[in-house]
Design a protein around this motif. Structure first.
Motif, PDB file in Angstrom:
ATOM      1  N   VAL A 214       0.853  -1.193   0.000  1.00 43.79           N
ATOM      2  CA  VAL A 214       0.000   0.000   0.000  1.00 43.79           C
ATOM      3  C   VAL A 214       0.885   1.238   0.000  1.00 43.79           C
ATOM      4  N   ASP A 215       0.639   2.140  -0.931  1.00 45.49           N
ATOM      5  CA  ASP A 215       1.408   3.377  -0.996  1.00 45.49           C
ATOM      6  C   ASP A 215       1.150   4.214   0.244  1.00 45.49           C
ATOM      7  N   ARG A 216       2.227   4.734   0.858  1.00 43.68           N
ATOM      8  CA  ARG A 216       2.079   5.476   2.102  1.00 43.68           C
ATOM      9  C   ARG A 216       1.210   6.719   1.941  1.00 43.68           C
ATOM     10  N   ALA A 217       1.414   7.442   0.845  1.00 39.13           N
ATOM     11  CA  ALA A 217       0.627   8.658   0.624  1.00 39.13           C
ATOM     12  C   ALA A 217      -0.856   8.316   0.465  1.00 39.13           C
ATOM     13  N   GLU A 218      -1.144   7.218  -0.239  1.00 35.23           N
ATOM     14  CA  GLU A 218      -2.535   6.808  -0.419  1.00 35.23           C
ATOM     15  C   GLU A 218      -3.132   6.341   0.899  1.00 35.23           C
ATOM     16  N   PHE A 219      -2.338   5.647   1.697  1.00 42.14           N
ATOM     17  CA  PHE A 219      -2.787   5.214   3.022  1.00 42.14           C
ATOM     18  C   PHE A 219      -3.204   6.416   3.862  1.00 42.14           C
ATOM     19  N   ARG A 220      -2.343   7.435   3.893  1.00 37.00           N
ATOM     20  CA  ARG A 220      -2.654   8.646   4.657  1.00 37.00           C
ATOM     21  C   ARG A 220      -3.897   9.344   4.110  1.00 37.00           C
ATOM     22  N   ARG A 221      -4.014   9.416   2.786  1.00 44.33           N
ATOM     23  CA  ARG A 221      -5.146  10.118   2.179  1.00 44.33           C
ATOM     24  C   ARG A 221      -6.464   9.454   2.534  1.00 44.33           C
ATOM     25  N   VAL A 222      -6.509   8.139   2.390  1.00 43.57           N
ATOM     26  CA  VAL A 222      -7.753   7.419   2.651  1.00 43.57           C
ATOM     27  C   VAL A 222      -8.102   7.451   4.140  1.00 43.57           C
ATOM     28  N   LEU A 223      -7.125   7.163   5.000  1.00 38.96           N
ATOM     29  CA  LEU A 223      -7.398   7.148   6.437  1.00 38.96           C
ATOM     30  C   LEU A 223      -7.711   8.540   6.973  1.00 38.96           C
ATOM     31  N   GLY A 224      -7.301   9.576   6.243  1.00 33.67           N
ATOM     32  CA  GLY A 224      -7.597  10.945   6.654  1.00 33.67           C
ATOM     33  C   GLY A 224      -9.072  11.276   6.627  1.00 33.67           C
ATOM     34  N   HIS A 225      -9.875  10.427   5.965  1.00 35.71           N
ATOM     35  CA  HIS A 225     -11.316  10.648   5.934  1.00 35.71           C
ATOM     36  C   HIS A 225     -11.981  10.280   7.259  1.00 35.71           C
ATOM     37  N   PHE A 226     -11.244   9.617   8.134  1.00 34.11           N
ATOM     38  CA  PHE A 226     -11.786   9.289   9.448  1.00 34.11           C
ATOM     39  C   PHE A 226     -11.495  10.444  10.400  1.00 34.11           C
ATOM     40  N   ALA A 227     -12.529  11.166  10.774  1.00 33.97           N
ATOM     41  CA  ALA A 227     -12.359  12.309  11.668  1.00 33.97           C
ATOM     42  C   ALA A 227     -12.098  11.823  13.086  1.00 33.97           C
ATOM     43  N   SER A 228     -11.246  12.536  13.791  1.00 31.61           N
ATOM     44  CA  SER A 228     -10.932  12.145  15.159  1.00 31.61           C
ATOM     45  C   SER A 228     -10.805  13.381  16.034  1.00 31.61           C
ATOM     46  N   GLY A 229     -10.855  13.152  17.334  1.00 34.27           N
ATOM     47  CA  GLY A 229     -10.542  14.205  18.273  1.00 34.27           C
ATOM     48  C   GLY A 229      -9.035  14.386  18.353  1.00 34.27           C
ATOM     49  N   VAL A 230      -8.606  15.394  19.101  1.00 34.51           N
ATOM     50  CA  VAL A 230      -7.176  15.689  19.231  1.00 34.51           C
ATOM     51  C   VAL A 230      -6.853  15.851  20.715  1.00 34.51           C
ATOM     52  N   THR A 231      -5.724  15.308  21.123  1.00 31.82           N
ATOM     53  CA  THR A 231      -5.302  15.396  22.512  1.00 31.82           C
ATOM     54  C   THR A 231      -3.851  15.861  22.601  1.00 31.82           C
ATOM     55  N   VAL A 232      -3.451  16.242  23.803  1.00 34.56           N
ATOM     56  CA  VAL A 232      -2.041  16.437  24.134  1.00 34.56           C
ATOM     57  C   VAL A 232      -1.748  15.510  25.313  1.00 34.56           C
ATOM     58  N   VAL A 233      -0.801  14.611  25.113  1.00 38.95           N
ATOM     59  CA  VAL A 233      -0.411  13.672  26.164  1.00 38.95           C
ATOM     60  C   VAL A 233       0.813  14.236  26.879  1.00 38.95           C
ATOM     61  N   THR A 234       0.759  14.335  28.190  1.00 40.90           N
ATOM     62  CA  THR A 234       1.832  14.953  28.963  1.00 40.90           C
ATOM     63  C   THR A 234       2.346  14.013  30.044  1.00 40.90           C
ATOM     64  N   ALA A 235       3.541  14.315  30.527  1.00 44.01           N
ATOM     65  CA  ALA A 235       4.131  13.570  31.649  1.00 44.01           C
ATOM     66  C   ALA A 235       4.975  14.537  32.455  1.00 44.01           C
ATOM     67  N   PRO A 236       5.164  14.268  33.748  1.00 48.70           N
ATOM     68  CA  PRO A 236       5.969  15.164  34.581  1.00 48.70           C
ATOM     69  C   PRO A 236       7.446  15.079  34.224  1.00 48.70           C
ATOM     70  N   GLY A 237       8.218  16.071  34.686  1.00 47.02           N
ATOM     71  CA  GLY A 237       9.657  16.054  34.480  1.00 47.02           C
ATOM     72  C   GLY A 237      10.293  14.861  35.162  1.00 47.02           C
ATOM     73  N   GLU A 238      11.446  14.444  34.644  1.00 44.10           N
ATOM     74  CA  GLU A 238      12.094  13.244  35.163  1.00 44.10           C
ATOM     75  C   GLU A 238      12.737  13.461  36.529  1.00 44.10           C
ATOM     76  N   ALA A 239      12.946  14.706  36.919  1.00 47.08           N
ATOM     77  CA  ALA A 239      13.520  15.019  38.234  1.00 47.08           C
ATOM     78  C   ALA A 239      12.917  16.328  38.707  1.00 47.08           C
ATOM     79  N   ALA A 240      13.089  16.615  39.974  1.00 43.57           N
ATOM     80  CA  ALA A 240      12.554  17.858  40.527  1.00 43.57           C
ATOM     81  C   ALA A 240      13.105  19.047  39.758  1.00 43.57           C
TER      82      ALA A 240
END
Length: 220
Positions: free
Chosen positions: A55-81
């Protein structure tokens, strides 16, 4: 093995395995929390060349782009104080299980942010509202100070950044990490969650065919 150790081990193993290497003869982490970390557990490996679909990557992205989704930001705390927190924009987030309460998100194996989240062993999913397109773009940039000028408070269970003005948030502990081709499937056990009714009134931020959009209810 604790949750943070399990996730970090998965990252180290997958980087060492390479694109065409199987885990069959190599000790690796068990997919379940507290697993034995031996070859007896499920194999973690990358997709081999002979497994790739024609499957061509560009075509894969184009077709799957028709599926609408929500958007999030995933966060994590700093590794040290005092260390800077981590975060990235994530479109591939979903509810997974009600009992136990589990959610999942997908992240590229090449992500520079994921190893920091893995070492933390916890994360907070910030569900973005219709007015937060600029915030999403800021967290989609690699190498920048993503939290510059962004107001946030510690999420109650993990201490991960809970971004101001988001309609909803889900605070989690890393529960399992699985391979998914060039991505990882990260499963989180929900420890706390909540909503901001005022922010939610504006509706969610949607992503469809490469562009942001807004939700409009259909009424008879």
């Amino acid at each position: 093995m604790g949750h943070a150790g399990m996730a970090a081990t998965a990252v180290r193993y997958l980087r060492a395995a390479g694109a065409a290497t199987s885990a069959a003869a190599t000790p690796g982490p068990d997919a379940s929390p507290g697993g034995p970390g031996t070859a007896a557990g499920p194999a973690l490996r990358a997709v081999r060349e002979d497994e790739r679909a024609p499957v061509d990557r560009a075509e894969f992205r184009r077709v799957l782009g028709h599926f609408a989704s929500g958007v999030t930001v995933v966060t994590a705390p700093g590794e040290a104080a005092g260390a800077a927190p981590a975060g990235f924009a994530c479109q591939s987030f979903a509810s997974l299980s009600l009992d136990p309460p589990l959610v999942a998100f997908m992240v590229a194996r090449t992500s520079a942010t994921w190893p920091r989240l893995a070492r933390a062993g916890v994360f907070c999913v910030n569900v973005l509202g219709a007015h937060q397109g600029a915030l999403c773009r800021a967290f989609a940039v690699s190498g920048a100070d993503k939290f510059a000028g962004v107001r946030h408070t510690p999420a109650p269970a993990s201490g991960s950044p809970l971004l101001a003005g988001v309609p909803a948030w889900i605070d989690c502990t890393v529960h399992a990490v699985h391979t998914g081709g060039d991505h990882l499937v990260v499963v989180g056990r929900v420890d706390a969650l909540g909503t901001d009714d005022a922010a939610a009134a504006a509706g969610p931020l949607l992503f469809h065919r490469g562009e942001f959009g807004e939700f409009r209810a259909l009424r008879d």
